[in-house]
Write a protein that holds these residues in place. Structure first.
Motif, short mmCIF file in Angstrom:
data_model
loop_
_atom_site.label_atom_id
_atom_site.label_comp_id
_atom_site.label_asym_id
_atom_site.label_seq_id
_atom_site.Cartn_x
_atom_site.Cartn_y
_atom_site.Cartn_z
N ASP A 69 -13.03 13.77 29.17
CA ASP A 69 -13.73 12.56 28.75
C ASP A 69 -14.42 11.87 29.92
OD1 ASP A 69 -13.08 12.87 26.10
OD2 ASP A 69 -11.27 11.65 26.22
N GLU A 70 -13.75 11.88 31.08
CA GLU A 70 -14.35 11.26 32.27
C GLU A 70 -15.50 12.12 32.80
OE1 GLU A 70 -10.77 9.05 34.54
OE2 GLU A 70 -10.35 11.07 33.83
N LEU A 71 -15.27 13.42 32.89
CA LEU A 71 -16.32 14.30 33.40
C LEU A 71 -17.54 14.29 32.49
CD1 LEU A 71 -14.31 17.40 34.65
CD2 LEU A 71 -14.92 15.31 35.90
N GLY A 72 -17.31 14.02 31.21
CA GLY A 72 -18.42 13.97 30.26
C GLY A 72 -19.39 12.83 30.52
N THR A 73 -18.98 11.85 31.31
CA THR A 73 -19.87 10.73 31.64
C THR A 73 -20.69 10.99 32.90
OG1 THR A 73 -18.27 9.52 33.02
CG2 THR A 73 -18.17 9.15 30.63
N LEU A 74 -20.41 12.11 33.59
CA LEU A 74 -21.19 12.43 34.79
C LEU A 74 -22.63 12.74 34.41
CD1 LEU A 74 -18.79 14.81 36.75
CD2 LEU A 74 -19.53 12.53 37.49
N PRO A 75 -23.59 12.24 35.14
CA PRO A 75 -24.97 12.66 34.89
C PRO A 75 -25.15 14.11 35.33
CG PRO A 75 -24.85 11.35 36.89
CD PRO A 75 -23.49 11.29 36.27
N ILE A 76 -26.14 14.78 34.80
CA ILE A 76 -26.45 16.13 35.26
C ILE A 76 -26.83 16.06 36.73
CG2 ILE A 76 -27.97 18.11 35.00
CD1 ILE A 76 -25.97 17.76 32.72
N TYR A 77 -26.16 16.87 37.55
CA TYR A 77 -26.41 16.80 38.98
C TYR A 77 -27.81 17.28 39.32
CZ TYR A 77 -26.07 17.16 43.95
OH TYR A 77 -26.32 16.99 45.30
N GLY A 78 -28.40 16.64 40.31
CA GLY A 78 -29.70 17.09 40.78
C GLY A 78 -30.72 15.99 40.92
N ALA A 84 -18.60 9.80 39.38
CA ALA A 84 -18.98 10.75 40.42
C ALA A 84 -18.34 10.38 41.75
CB ALA A 84 -20.50 10.80 40.56
N THR A 85 -18.33 9.09 42.06
CA THR A 85 -17.71 8.63 43.30
C THR A 85 -16.21 8.90 43.27
OG1 THR A 85 -19.38 6.91 43.61
CG2 THR A 85 -17.28 6.61 44.74
N ALA A 86 -15.57 8.64 42.11
CA ALA A 86 -14.13 8.86 41.99
C ALA A 86 -13.78 10.34 42.17
CB ALA A 86 -13.63 8.36 40.64
N LEU A 87 -14.60 11.23 41.60
CA LEU A 87 -14.37 12.66 41.73
C LEU A 87 -14.46 13.09 43.18
CD1 LEU A 87 -14.07 15.55 40.56
CD2 LEU A 87 -16.56 15.57 40.28
N GLY A 131 -20.30 24.05 30.95
CA GLY A 131 -21.28 23.24 31.66
C GLY A 131 -20.66 21.98 32.22
N LEU A 132 -19.68 21.43 31.52
CA LEU A 132 -18.99 20.22 31.96
C LEU A 132 -18.34 20.43 33.32
CD1 LEU A 132 -18.15 17.36 30.63
CD2 LEU A 132 -15.95 18.47 30.24
N VAL A 133 -17.64 21.55 33.45
CA VAL A 133 -16.94 21.85 34.71
C VAL A 133 -17.93 22.24 35.80
CG1 VAL A 133 -15.31 23.44 35.81
CG2 VAL A 133 -14.77 22.43 33.59
N LYS A 134 -18.95 23.04 35.45
CA LYS A 134 -19.95 23.41 36.46
C LYS A 134 -20.66 22.18 37.01
CE LYS A 134 -22.61 26.22 38.84
NZ LYS A 134 -23.51 25.25 39.48
N ASN A 135 -20.96 21.22 36.16
CA ASN A 135 -21.62 20.00 36.61
C ASN A 135 -20.71 19.22 37.56
OD1 ASN A 135 -23.81 18.06 36.52
ND2 ASN A 135 -22.47 16.77 35.25
N ALA A 136 -19.40 19.19 37.26
CA ALA A 136 -18.46 18.52 38.16
C ALA A 136 -18.43 19.20 39.52
CB ALA A 136 -17.07 18.50 37.53
N HIS A 160 -21.33 18.24 41.63
CA HIS A 160 -21.22 16.91 42.23
C HIS A 160 -20.41 16.92 43.52
CE1 HIS A 160 -23.13 13.96 39.50
NE2 HIS A 160 -22.96 14.91 38.59
N LEU A 161 -19.68 18.00 43.80
CA LEU A 161 -18.95 18.09 45.07
C LEU A 161 -19.88 18.29 46.25
CD1 LEU A 161 -15.79 20.18 44.10
CD2 LEU A 161 -16.14 17.70 44.06
N GLU A 162 -21.18 18.39 45.97
CA GLU A 162 -22.17 18.38 47.05
C GLU A 162 -22.03 17.11 47.89
OE1 GLU A 162 -25.30 19.99 49.35
OE2 GLU A 162 -23.94 20.86 47.86
N GLY A 163 -21.45 16.08 47.30
CA GLY A 163 -21.21 14.84 48.03
C GLY A 163 -20.26 15.01 49.21
N LEU A 164 -19.56 16.15 49.29
CA LEU A 164 -18.65 16.44 50.40
C LEU A 164 -19.30 17.30 51.47
CD1 LEU A 164 -15.51 17.31 48.24
CD2 LEU A 164 -15.89 15.20 49.52
N ARG A 165 -20.57 17.58 51.34
CA ARG A 165 -21.26 18.52 52.22
C ARG A 165 -21.11 18.18 53.70
NH1 ARG A 165 -27.23 18.06 51.00
NH2 ARG A 165 -26.80 16.03 51.95
N ASP A 166 -21.22 16.91 54.06
CA ASP A 166 -21.22 16.52 55.47
C ASP A 166 -19.86 16.06 55.96
OD1 ASP A 166 -23.98 17.04 55.70
OD2 ASP A 166 -24.45 15.06 54.87
N ASP A 167 -18.82 16.29 55.18
CA ASP A 167 -17.46 15.90 55.58
C ASP A 167 -16.93 16.81 56.69
OD1 ASP A 167 -17.60 14.07 53.52
OD2 ASP A 167 -15.58 14.52 52.79
#
Length: 201
Positions: free
Chosen positions: A51-60, A70-73, A96-101, A104-111
């Motif tokens: 239900d939470e992942l379903g609210t994520l926008p399509i990444y890109g 997205a921030t919480a994930l 697609g729900l899981v692939k989209n999640a 969104h882990l691209e947000g960890l790219r520079d960690d």
């Protein structure tokens, strides 16, 4: 986002995400049961369900500010010692729900630990047939490798036709045992990593 009971305040943090948006999602129940087994082994757990992942926008959408989910994930995975990904098997791959999640882990790219680097990642797949479950497992593990994660040796695949949920909400004994094995491998990996880091110091 929900947090399960904790056996040890300083236990490893295992973050689970996935499932589907159905009210009685088998995949979501499998994920929750696996994390319950991890808690009995001393882990802390955090869940981001379908239900939470379903609210994520399509990444890109470059330049768009991240949504709260997205921030919480991203923050949850950033802090995680291990991760569990649960998905239905759709047409030979993950949902697609899981692939989209995962995208969104691209947000960890520079960690310092980019993406899933340094984390064991368990995979749970439920599908209406063994072929779909097997191919979806391979597709998720391929994505984990691309994200620099360590797929656990053991992955859980469930054939929802032959291994349905019992009327009381429980699982077949073999399924529950498989989830317990997966939880054990995650907790053990986290312990090995912690010991290795302590030895380096």
């Amino acid at each position: 986002m929900t947090s399960e009971g904790v056996s040890m305040p300083d236990g490893p943090l295992i973050v689970g995400f996935g499932g589907s948006t159905g009210p009685m999602s088998m995949t979501s129940l499998l994920l929750e049961r696996c994390l319950a087994h991890a808690v009995t082994r001393g882990a802390r757990t955090l869940v981001l369900g379908g239900d939470e992942l379903g609210t994520l926008p399509i990444y890109g959408a470059d330049g768009e500010p991240p949504t709260p989910v997205a921030t919480a994930l991203v923050e949850a995975v950033r802090e995680a010692d291990c991760v569990v990904i649960a998905t239905p098997g759709y047409h030979g791959g993950m949902s697609g729900l899981v692939k989209n999640a995962l995208d969104h882990l691209e947000g960890l790219r520079d960690d310092p630990r980019p993406y899933l680097d340094g984390r064991a990642v368990g995979v749970i797949v439920s599908a209406a047939g063994w072929q779909a479950a097997g191919t979806a497992l391979v597709s998720v593990r391929s994505a984990i490798h691309a994200l620099r994660g360590w797929p656990t040796p053991f992955g859980v695949t469930v054939n929802s036709v032959e291994q349905p949920i019992n009327d009381d909400g429980s699982f077949d004994q073999r399924v529950d045992g498989a989830l317990e094995i997966l939880a054990g491998q995650l907790v053990e990996f986290a312990g090995w990593r912690a010991a290795a880091r302590a030895g380096v110091r």
